[in-house]
Design an enzyme around this catalytic site. Structure first.
Site, PDB file in Angstrom:
ATOM      1  CG  ASP A   6      46.258  51.894  43.919  1.00 20.17           C
ATOM      2  OD1 ASP A   6      46.955  52.090  42.909  1.00 20.17           O
ATOM      3  OD2 ASP A   6      45.594  50.869  44.084  1.00 20.17           O
ATOM      4  N   GLY A  48      39.867  53.279  46.577  1.00 18.63           N
ATOM      5  CA  GLY A  48      39.405  53.137  47.964  1.00 18.63           C
ATOM      6  C   GLY A  48      39.340  51.681  48.360  1.00 18.63           C
TER       7      GLY A  48
HETATM    8  P1  AMP Z   1      44.741  46.051  44.256  1.00 21.36           P
HETATM    9  O1  AMP Z   1      45.130  45.726  42.846  1.00 21.36           O
HETATM   10  O2  AMP Z   1      44.637  44.877  45.128  1.00 21.36           O
HETATM   11  O3  AMP Z   1      45.579  47.132  44.833  1.00 21.36           O
HETATM   12  O4  AMP Z   1      43.259  46.628  44.166  1.00 21.36           O
HETATM   13  C1  AMP Z   1      42.932  47.777  43.409  1.00 21.36           C
HETATM   14  C2  AMP Z   1      41.538  48.263  43.756  1.00 21.36           C
HETATM   15  O5  AMP Z   1      40.560  47.269  43.447  1.00 21.36           O
HETATM   16  C3  AMP Z   1      41.361  48.581  45.230  1.00 21.36           C
HETATM   17  O6  AMP Z   1      40.611  49.759  45.331  1.00 21.36           O
HETATM   18  C4  AMP Z   1      40.619  47.382  45.759  1.00 21.36           C
HETATM   19  O7  AMP Z   1      39.842  47.703  46.881  1.00 21.36           O
HETATM   20  C5  AMP Z   1      39.750  46.984  44.574  1.00 21.36           C
HETATM   21  N1  AMP Z   1      39.455  45.544  44.644  1.00 21.36           N
HETATM   22  C6  AMP Z   1      40.297  44.533  44.506  1.00 21.36           C
HETATM   23  N2  AMP Z   1      39.667  43.346  44.647  1.00 21.36           N
HETATM   24  C7  AMP Z   1      38.370  43.615  44.874  1.00 21.36           C
HETATM   25  C8  AMP Z   1      37.198  42.815  45.114  1.00 21.36           C
HETATM   26  N3  AMP Z   1      37.235  41.483  45.161  1.00 21.36           N
HETATM   27  N4  AMP Z   1      36.035  43.471  45.307  1.00 21.36           N
HETATM   28  C9  AMP Z   1      35.980  44.808  45.270  1.00 21.36           C
HETATM   29  N5  AMP Z   1      37.026  45.609  45.050  1.00 21.36           N
HETATM   30  C10 AMP Z   1      38.224  45.029  44.859  1.00 21.36           C
HETATM   31 MG    MG Z   2      45.814  48.011  46.494  1.00 20.84          MG
END
Ligand code: AMP
Ligand code: MG
Length: 470
Positions: free
Chosen positions: A245, A85
């Site tokens: 995702d 999410g």
């Molecule tokens: P991503 O690798 O950018 O696709 O992120 C994977 C998951 O980690 C997603 O659900 C993001 O919302 C969560 N996420 C990434 N960075 C953060 C952050 N700094 N704080 C909270 N959730 C994060």
């Molecule tokens: Mg992502």
């Protein structure tokens, strides 16, 4: 002013969590995308105003907004995460065009949500500017992508490997529905949820389809994603985190984390620090995409047919269209890159021969193709005779110079240039970010006064690894 429609917020409650952004201390505008603002009908002057910047920072809610964090799931590096999410993003609302089009306005870096898990929900200047520069360059290169409307600094510090200035990106996209969004509802045996999402995604991305047409939808996503990844391949683009995702059902490039354009051509190239086994290497991207699409197919099975055997058969038939679709798109891209309007087996062999010679000679991907039209290609080869041999056969086809120059960019967002621009931005100087962004807005135009941005990195400038920066 802003006219928000909130069609996602009208979906059932289990699709999201309604919430506000967490205010920041001292918002200040770093970048605003005037062209995009105009395209989606936003007043750039208002966005620049104190009120506008407060909205872009999450400090003020525009009238009619109904902000929410979307829930989804996904396979990350092949491992299943039942609930991901928006962990650091909020969908403020959707701008509805007169023609029925919708633009999600999303703040990325807006603070914690119930989906944040361990993270702080924030972003720092580096990844925000990286996404701004690269996603806008992708749009100018003709690649379907999420867009960047604005970047603001927050005045707060974000803790990562070091203390960094916090920032927020305003991301604009025709939706934020991912393969992982389908997987979330499917994994809960929530067929009604999958159906609702299917019809939302059909209305958004494939309005030519009838409601409930799961197989039509799957086929359309297969084709859109095949075309997308073929475009990536034609630019030497490595997404770096092709988790389900991060796989958009509208066929957009989404989530610019550790992505990068390669310099020297190498099909096994990986930049991401967390991609230890090369799962998402340049040459692995089409295969990984099929894997992701298979996850979408399995999420849709209950809607395809009540008879499971028939559903599986139909889903497999749709997935099998990936091979021919991808091959056709890949050929469109690479034939144009060598200046041919069309081709057959002999031309495929010709392109593949060039690629083999490029990898054997550490030839720069972008400069080799760009150099086909002006004679500069051979200089990219350690052994230029390897190019000469190939070129003798190629010239027999009378390649079209204009086609090549319209297909092969002179400028790509080179890693070493982005890192330099970010370093200067952290020191308070945005001039290099602005220059990169401007030059990359017309990447096919030879801008000789910016030759330094065209050049491949010197050995000491090479960037070997990229980071998610989250
Ligand atoms: P991503 O690798 O950018 O696709 O992120 C994977 C998951 O980690 C997603 O659900 C993001 O919302 C969560 N996420 C990434 N960075 C953060 C952050 N700094 N704080 C909270 N959730 C994060
Ligand atoms: Mg992502």
């Amino acid at each position: 002013m802003l006219k928000f429609d909130n069609s996602y917020a009208r979906l059932p409650e289990r699709f999201f969590t309604r919430m506000q952004a967490q205010p920041v201390s001292a918002p200040s505008l770093l970048k605003l995308n005037d062209n995009l603002a105009a395209e989606i009908g936003l007043d750039a002057d208002w966005l620049r105003s104190e009120q506008g910047v407060a909205m872009l920072a999450g400090n003020a809610l525009p009238e009619g907004a109904d902000p929410l964090a979307q829930v989804y799931a996904g396979h990350q590096f092949g491992g299943w995460s039942p609930r991901l999410g928006d962990g650091r993003a909020l969908l403020l609302g959707e701008i509805a065009g007169a023609d029925g089009s919708h633009w999600d306005i999303q703040l990325k870096g807006s603070g914690p949500t119930p989906y944040s898990r361990a993270g702080d929900g924030r972003a720092w200047l580096g990844p925000v500017l990286r996404e701004y520069i690269i996603s806008e360059a992708m749009a100018a290169l003709g690649v379907p992508t999420t867009r960047a409307l604005a970047a603001v600094s927050t005045g707060d510090i974000v803790l990562r490997e070091d203390r960094f200035p916090g920032a927020i990106l305003t991301r604009v996209a025709s939706s934020h529905v991912r393969v992982g969004t389908f997987q979330y509802f499917a994994s809960q045996q929530d067929s009604d949820g999958v159906r609702t999402l299917l019809n939302f995604a059909i209305a958004r991305h494939y309005p030519q389809l009838q409601a409930d047409d799961a197989i039509g939808f799957l086929t359309a996503v297969v084709e859109a994603q095949a075309a997308l990844v073929a475009k990536w391949m034609g630019l030497g683009f490595i997404h770096g985190v092709m988790n389900t995702d991060n796989c958009h059902v509208g066929g957009l490039t989404i989530d610019y984390g550790p992505c990068a354009f390669m310099d020297a051509y190498n099909p096994a190239k990986v930049f991401s620090s967390i991609d230890q086994f090369g799962r998402y290497a340049y040459g692995a991207q089409p295969e990984i995409l099929v894997w992701n699409l298979a996850q979408l197919a399995s999420s849709l099975l209950p809607l395809i047919d009540d008879d499971m055997d028939k559903a599986v058969e139909a889903a497999q038939a749709a997935l099998h269209m990936f091979g021919p679709a991808y091959t056709a798109r890949w050929q469109d891209v690479f034939f144009a890159k060598v200046g041919l309007a069309e081709g057959g087996d002999a031309e495929i062999t010709l392109v593949q021969d060039l690629l083999t010679r490029m990898s054997e000679n550490q030839a720069d991907f972008t400069l080799t193709f760009r150099g086909l039209a002006d004679g500069g290609a051979r200089d990219q080869f350690v052994d230029p005779t390897a190019f000469d041999e190939w070129a003798a056969a190629w010239r027999q086809n009378s390649p079209d110079t204009d086609l090549m120059n319209a297909t092969n960019p002179a400028f790509i967002p080179r890693n070493h240039q982005i890192e330099l621009a970010i370093k200067e931005a952290v020191e308070g100087n945005l001039s290099r970010v602005n220059r990169l962004n401007t030059v990359l807005s017309t990447p096919f135009v030879a801008q000789t006064e910016h030759a330094d941005l065209m050049a491949a990195p010197q050995t000491q400038e090479l960037v070997h690894q990229t980071f998610c920066g989250t």
